[in-house]
Structures are given as C-alpha cells and as structure tokens.
Design a protein around this motif. Structure first.
Motif, short mmCIF file in Angstrom:
data_model
loop_
_atom_site.label_atom_id
_atom_site.label_comp_id
_atom_site.label_asym_id
_atom_site.label_seq_id
_atom_site.Cartn_x
_atom_site.Cartn_y
_atom_site.Cartn_z
N VAL A 174 1.03 1.59 -3.69
CA VAL A 174 -0.29 2.01 -4.16
C VAL A 174 -0.47 3.51 -3.95
O VAL A 174 -0.94 4.24 -4.84
CB VAL A 174 -1.41 1.23 -3.44
N PHE A 175 -0.07 3.97 -2.78
CA PHE A 175 -0.20 5.40 -2.45
C PHE A 175 0.59 6.26 -3.44
O PHE A 175 0.11 7.31 -3.88
CB PHE A 175 0.29 5.65 -1.02
N ILE A 200 -8.68 3.20 -4.60
CA ILE A 200 -8.30 4.29 -3.70
C ILE A 200 -8.30 5.63 -4.42
O ILE A 200 -8.67 6.66 -3.84
CB ILE A 200 -6.92 3.99 -3.06
N SER A 203 -5.15 3.85 2.48
CA SER A 203 -3.97 2.98 2.45
C SER A 203 -3.72 2.33 3.81
O SER A 203 -3.34 1.15 3.89
CB SER A 203 -2.73 3.78 2.03
N PHE A 251 0.81 -1.22 0.00
CA PHE A 251 0.00 0.00 0.00
C PHE A 251 0.84 1.27 0.00
O PHE A 251 0.35 2.35 -0.34
CB PHE A 251 -1.00 -0.01 1.16
#
Length: 426
Positions: free
Chosen positions: A126-127, A292, A318, A123
């Motif tokens: 991902v962020f 997200i 996240s 994550f």
C-alpha cells in the motif's frame, strides 16, 4: 487522452476506491436476513452506500478543493477538527479492516501465516502505491478495477440464474425495518466517508496529471461519479439478491464472511475460493491506498504541500494499519460502530449541503443544520457506548431515534426554517 476514455478510467478508479472490505461482505448477508423483501433492504443500503457517497463526489466536482472545503462554511476551526477526526477514523478503522479481511478470506484459507505478517506485507505494498500517486488513477482504473468487476458480475450472474426462492425464516420482516437496517448497515461500508476522502484524492490526482478548465474537470468528475455510482448499485443489488436466492444453501448462522465464501463456492465451484481471494485482495487494497493517500494529502497541505510530511504521514498511517489490521474483522466492525454513529450523520449532512445549490446552503444554514444534527445524533452515539436509562427516555420522544436516525427530521426541519427566514429577509 480521449475524454471518454479518461472518464471511464476515473469512473473505474472511483468504483475501486469505494469498493472495499465492507462492500463485499455486507450485501450478501443482508440478502440472507431480508428474505423475499430483499429489495427494501437494498433500497436502504443504496441510500448510504451509493446515493450519499456519489453526492459527495458531485460536491467535490463543484468545490474542486480539499476536504477542508466541505466544512469551512461552518467555521475554519470546525472544519479543521472535522478533517482530523475523519482522517483519524479512516486511517484507524476502514484501512486496517481491509488488511484483516484480506487475511481471513484470501490468505488464511491457503497459508498458515500470522495476521501480523499479512498486515506487514499488505501495508508495505500500500505504501509503495501511495508514494507513486501520480500513477494511481491509471493503475487502478485501467488494470485492477476491470478485474474486480468481471469476477463480481460472474458471481452475481450465476447466483441469480442458479438460485432458488426456497423460503427461509428471516431476522427482520417489516419494510421499514428492512430499509433502516439497510441504511445502518450501509454505514459499515464507510462509503460516505470515502466519498469525502476519495473525492479529494481524485481532485488532487486530476490536478496533478490533467490540464483543463474548472468546467471541464467538473464535468469529468461528475460523469465519472455517476458511472461509478451506477456500477456500485448494480453490484450491491446483485449481491443482496444472491444472498436471498441462495440463503437455503448457506451454513446455519453463517457469519458475513462465511456467507460470502459460500456464495463464491456455490457459483464458481472449487475455483470459487481462489477467485474470491483475488477479488477480496484487490478490492481491499485499492480502498486502503485511497484512504492513506487522502490522509497524506491533507496533512501535507497543512505544511504547504511538503513531500516530506506526505511521506511521514503515509508511513505512520501504514504502521497503524499494520497494528490494527492484525485484529479480526468482527472486532474491528464492533469497535467501528460507535465512531460511525458519531461521524456519519455530520458527514451525510455536510455532503448534502455541499451538493445542493448555493442559494439553499448559506453559512447560517450550514451552522444551524450541522449543530442540530450533532445534538440529535449524540444519543445514538452514546447508546452504543453505555447503557443509561435516561437515554432511553430521550430517544423514545425523538422521531426515528429508535432506529438510530433521530437526527434526520430535526436537521431537515431546521434546514427548511433557516431557508424560509433568509428568503423573508430584505
């Protein structure tokens, strides 16, 4: 940019944003269960995992707004509540599940790393992608998705040509049971939710990076959505067929993830596990980014597009992903089922109402059909939470309720009645 090239990039991006954890682990397992009648379950699975999600994209092409626009004809308050519930479910369940699947299938076979560490790194990346959303479509559409598609087509191609049709006893047998089994298993892909969430991401991303008229963007999104839908159907049908053709080679009573792992090993040999690991990580990662990003977009829109709010939402999402993603896949799937039985019927109806021509979807029709859908889906939702005797009495008199589809006929009937009434009014 060339229009054809841009359409392909958006189509690949859509495919990748749809194609996550459930899309990989569910189809082969369905093939094992369905046996020689695998095409019935493939049809049912395609309804909720391909047709409805792509109709969601086509509806977004028409609306070209946010998810709020999907339900505003019911009422602004209802739409706000619906959006909050949708994004909460998306952030709390399918997004973390992608990290859990990645750990179990791409990390654990090679490294003795705790799941919480995998979730943190996962994550964190991902962020970074979410915060670079202006480059989201190009990064996913140009580089990540083609690799996913190539690996999948290789697995399916080898599986179909190398598989046998040795008879194995199946869990369900009648065509209708297979179709409904496929429909409900399609819920677990979260693709109808993704159709609403990801469609909004695509619209916002295109508005930020592309100039063009409403008609041009509608055509681009529609064509890309149809191409992505065709790709999803080919992959799903191929994986289900492989599950059937190779079922005698899988371990007895294998789980969903074990079937997928065995499929990759049977088709690609020892290197199969490595290929599968890359595939799982890529497919899961792009889905988490899409979810997200969509949630951050929506919350930011409530505060006049504040970049600070966008960042804060991305951080909170996240962190939730890290915490929930540290649980195993089976646990997350079990927890998700009641939530899906609650939100999925309403989501499917909203997608269909937004996709049909305006003359058939007035505010009155929206309100009536959504209300009836909610009422008749309550027993389906409750029976996955509690065991109440009178619920069984209720479901026994509602058509299709025994298949957790009790809302379908009432919603269709009220849609016809309300439209007939409106046609007769002067």
């Amino acid at each position: 940019m060339n229009k054809t090239k841009q359409t392909l990039i958006v189509a690949f991006a859509l495919f990748s944003l749809f194609f996550g954890a459930g899309n990989l682990i569910l189809p082969p397992f369905l093939g094992v269960q369905s046996g020689a009648n695998w095409y019935f379950v493939a049809f049912g699975f395609a309804l909720t995992a391909v047709v409805v999600p792509i109709l969601g994209i086509l509806a977004h092409a028409k609306l070209q707004g946010t998810m709020f626009d999907f339900a505003k004809k019911v009422s602004p308050l209802f739409s706000s509540i619906y959006c909050i519930i949708m994004y909460s479910i998306a952030v709390a369940l399918p997004a973390p599940r992608t990290a859990s699947v990645t750990h179990e299938m791409a990390i654990a076979p090679f490294f003795s790393i705790p799941t919480i560490v995998t979730s943190c790194v996962y994550f964190g990346l991902v962020f970074l992608f979410v915060m670079n959303r202006s480059r989201l479509l190009n990064l996913i559409g140009k580089y990540l998705t083609p690799l996913i598609v190539i690996i999948l087509l290789v697995i399916i191609g080898i599986g179909i040509f190398a598989g046998s049709t040795e008879t194995v006893a199946t869990v369900v047998s009648s065509p209708f049971n297979l179709i409904t089994s496929g429909i409900l298993e399609g819920y677990q892909t979260f693709d109808a939710i993704a159709g609403v969430v990801v469609g909004a991401v695509i619209v916002v991303s295109l508005n930020a990076s592309t100039e063009g008229t409403y008609a041009e963007k509608k055509k681009l999104i529609s064509q890309s959505g149809l191409m992505a839908g065709f790709g999803l159907f080919v992959i799903y049908a191929g994986l289900i067929a492989c599950g059937y053709l190779l079922q005698s080679s899988f371990p007895e009573n294998a789980s969903r993830t074990e079937v997928l792992t065995s499929l990759s090993q049977l088709t690609l040999g020892r290197i199969g596990t490595t290929f599968l690991s890359v595939l799982v990580a890529l497919a899961c990662f792009t889905t988490a980014v899409g979810i997200i990003t969509g949630a951050s977009d929506y919350v930011s829109s409530l505060f006049k597009g504040s970049k600070k709010v966008y960042t804060i939402t991305a951080v909170i999402s996240s962190v939730i992903g890290i915490l929930v993603g540290s649980y195993n896949v089976a646990f997350i799937i079990d927890v998700a089922l009641p939530a899906l039985m609650f939100i999925y019927p309403i989501t499917i109806i909203l997608i269909l109402l937004n996709a049909v021509p305006e003359r058939f979807a007035s505010k009155t029709v929206f309100k009536g059909v959504v209300l009836i859908t909610f009422i008749f889906s309550v027993p389906d939702f409750l029976k996955f939470l509690v065991s109440i005797e009178y619920l069984e009495n209720i479901t026994s008199i509602i058509p299709l309720a025994n298949y957790s589809l009790g809302w379908v006929l009432p919603a269709f009937i009220i849609f016809l009645i309300l439209n007939a009434i409106e046609r007769k009014e002067p």
